[in-house]
Design a protein around this motif. Structure first.
Motif, PDB file in Angstrom:
ATOM      1  N   CYS A   9     -12.641   3.817   3.483  1.00 55.25           N
ATOM      2  CA  CYS A   9     -12.231   4.158   4.655  1.00 55.25           C
ATOM      3  C   CYS A   9     -13.125   3.497   5.663  1.00 55.25           C
ATOM      4  O   CYS A   9     -14.189   4.093   5.912  1.00 55.25           O
ATOM      5  N   CYS A  29      -7.310   2.806  -2.658  1.00 55.81           N
ATOM      6  CA  CYS A  29      -7.910   3.091  -1.363  1.00 55.81           C
ATOM      7  C   CYS A  29      -8.222   4.564  -1.500  1.00 55.81           C
ATOM      8  O   CYS A  29      -7.824   5.565  -2.056  1.00 55.81           O
ATOM      9  N   SER A  32     -12.033  -0.550   4.791  1.00 57.61           N
ATOM     10  CA  SER A  32     -10.758  -0.946   5.608  1.00 57.61           C
ATOM     11  C   SER A  32     -10.713  -1.147   7.062  1.00 57.61           C
ATOM     12  O   SER A  32     -11.933  -0.477   7.921  1.00 57.61           O
ATOM     13  N   ASP A  71      -5.921  -3.059   6.072  1.00 56.19           N
ATOM     14  CA  ASP A  71      -4.771  -2.520   5.582  1.00 56.19           C
ATOM     15  C   ASP A  71      -3.835  -1.585   6.496  1.00 56.19           C
ATOM     16  O   ASP A  71      -2.769  -0.971   5.678  1.00 56.19           O
ATOM     17  N   ALA A 131      -3.132   4.720  -2.945  1.00 57.16           N
ATOM     18  CA  ALA A 131      -4.237   5.483  -2.291  1.00 57.16           C
ATOM     19  C   ALA A 131      -4.103   6.836  -2.960  1.00 57.16           C
ATOM     20  O   ALA A 131      -3.278   7.447  -3.313  1.00 57.16           O
ATOM     21  N   ASN A 183      -7.677   7.759   3.575  1.00 57.11           N
ATOM     22  CA  ASN A 183      -6.865   7.111   4.836  1.00 57.11           C
ATOM     23  C   ASN A 183      -7.511   7.941   5.979  1.00 57.11           C
ATOM     24  O   ASN A 183      -7.488   8.964   6.276  1.00 57.11           O
ATOM     25  N   ARG A 243       0.987  -1.076  -0.003  1.00 50.59           N
ATOM     26  CA  ARG A 243       0.079  -0.132  -0.006  1.00 50.59           C
ATOM     27  C   ARG A 243       0.902   1.116   0.133  1.00 50.59           C
ATOM     28  O   ARG A 243       1.723   1.313   0.761  1.00 50.59           O
TER      29      ARG A 243
END
Length: 503
Positions: A211, A169, A240, A291, A124, A172, A67
């Protein structure tokens, strides 16, 4: 000595062993990138500045996905700063870690490194300070063959063929108030849904991760997942999960039981996702991308970023030195991830190099393995085929955090093609060994091909650059098979792997 029994049957399959379970994480944080995977001028560096010793250890670790580029860092990242001629790239302040980002390593360098190390990239996008358009620009740069501005810019930068990155992604830890651009669940859900919808217009084949909560202790945990998935369910593939564990106030028993929390975390997220699925009357099932996970001592001095006018490049940050107990917990968390393979379809150990990492480097010097390297590498190498559901009878140990917890934590994998059966086991007991008895009547005619144990009378032993091998896993000569039963002795505070093959 404790006595524990395990019954294994090939009919009780949880799901397949997923290679993406063995992912890691590279963030522009501390020395993970600079003097970690990338150090031009190092004696092992190749023409692109990638440290050869780190590449070799990454392959040995058995990493499947990586990642990138964050993490908290991504929420302020302008990816286009780090493509094109290196001498024209701007230096930027990284607000997440109070550092300076020189941008000498970016998307193209990472993709070249990923190809060289044999890992699948997991990219991401910044949904903190940026949004839909910037995510589309990055996707276009990476995945479109040509004929558009950003695709042609990639080609002008020397990369003719698109990268075709599959996993993305959508931001975050947007639930965290520490995050640049922190949002409420409703605010994040809306931008994530619209970003996902637009990204699929560019590339319908991508897989998207929304997320979830940054930890199960967040006050919004559960409600965050419900609100986010209610809005994004039809547009994403995963939600996630992030979790970090550490030994607190000398409470070793609770620390060794950390996988209890991970199991509960997975169950809660899966239940919430399924509730949204039922309420929306949808067939599709959302799975979990765990992750970020690891042992991380967040209160230690090395986890505190610089302050004031000090904005260094690649400072020493989050460089935890792991001991034997930490490695046993990492092995136990891997057992949890495998045990939940029906819902956890991807995972990323955070991180790969120097930053809470299995691999450490010295600038201009050697690279070496931390204790946590070993359970990860051996599990990645040996877990194949299918994950089996075990019937376990084990004594319990009282813990301050989780109450009574079985001292044996275990999972098994079975490869139908070869017939190999691999048992991964942790003895959580602080003081007592376990006499393990495994009923193999469902697998007649097996023999021990390999048995190793990671343990030490001093569970606080740490590896160093000078000595990283004294407490590497050692052969467990007690492991034997007779009359379709496997027996082994597991010392206290230990992680073990027993590989059984056809006689």
């Amino acid at each position: 000595m404790h006595a524990a029994t395990v019954t294994v049957d090939p009919a009780f399959v949880v799901g397949p062993v997923r290679r993406r379970t063995f992912g890691t994480f590279v963030e522009h944080l501390g020395r993970c990138v600079y003097t970690g995977i990338y150090e031009p001028g190092h004696e092992t560096a190749d023409a692109d500045g990638f440290r050869g010793d780190v590449l070799e250890l990454t392959r040995e670790l058995g990493v499947s996905t990586v990642r990138y580029p964050g993490g908290n860092f991504v929420s302020g990242y302008r990816w286009e700063d780090a493509v094109g001629p290196v001498d024209q790239r701007p230096r930027r302040l990284d607000l997440a870690w109070h550092s300076t980002e020189p941008n000498t390593f970016g998307v193209d360098e990472f993709m070249k490194w990923a190809q060289r190390s044999g890992v699948e990239p997991m990219m991401a996008v910044n949904l903190g300070t940026r949004g839909i358009q910037e995510a589309l620009d990055l996707l276009e740069y990476c995945n479109v063959p040509g004929g558009s501005f950003w695709a042609d810019q990639r080609r002008a930068n020397g990369v003719e063929d698109p990268y075709r990155i599959r996993m993305w992604c959508l931001g975050n830890e947007m639930d965290g108030p520490w995050q640049i651009g922190h949002k409420t669940a409703q605010e994040y859900a809306r931008v994530a849904a619209e970003t996902a919808r637009a990204m699929r217009m560019v590339d319908p084949e991508i897989e998207l991760v929304a997320c979830g909560s940054s930890s199960s202790s967040m006050p919004t945990f559960g409600e965050w997942e419900r609100a986010v998935l209610t809005e994004t369910y039809e547009h994403v593939d995963y939600v996630s999960a992030h979790a970090y564990y550490f030994e607190e106030d000398g409470d070793l028993a609770s620390f060794l039981a950390s996988s209890v929390d991970m199991d509960n975390f997975v169950a809660a997220v899966a239940a919430t996702a399924d509730q949204v699925r039922a309420a929306r009357k949808l067939d599709k099932r959302i799975h979990i991308s765990f992750d970020e996970w690891n042992v991380w001592y967040q209160q230690r001095a090395e986890s505190q970023p610089p302050k004031g006018d000090d904005w260094p490049v690649a400072p020493v940050l989050l460089e935890d030195k792991y001991n034997v107990a930490d490695a046993v917990v990492v092995g136990s968390l891997l057992i949890s991830l495998l045990r939940n393979t029906d819902r956890v379809h991807a995972a990323s150990l955070a991180q790969l190099v120097n930053v809470i990492a299995p691999i450490m480097t010295e600038p201009g010097g050697p690279a070496w393995k931390q204790t946590v390297f070993h359970p990860f590498a051996l599990t990645s190498a040996q877990a194949k085929g299918e994950v089996l559901r075990l019937a376990v009878e084990s004594p319990v140990q009282e813990t301050a955090k989780f109450g009574e917890v079985p001292v044996l934590d275990s999972v098994a994998t079975h490869d139908p093609e070869t017939g190999d059966l691999v048992l991964f086991a942790v003895n959580r007991s602080v003081t007592e060994a376990i006499a393990l008895d495994v009923d193999l009547r469902g697998f007649p005619g097996l023999r021990v091909a390999e048995a190793v144990t990671l343990a030490n009378p001093d569970h606080t032993w740490q590896a160093t650059a000078a000595d990283s091998t004294s407490v590497a896993p050692q052969p467990n000569t007690s492991a034997k098979v007779a009359d379709d039963r496997a027996r082994a002795e597991l010392p206290p505070v230990s992680w073990s792997m027993v590989r059984l093959v056809r006689a």
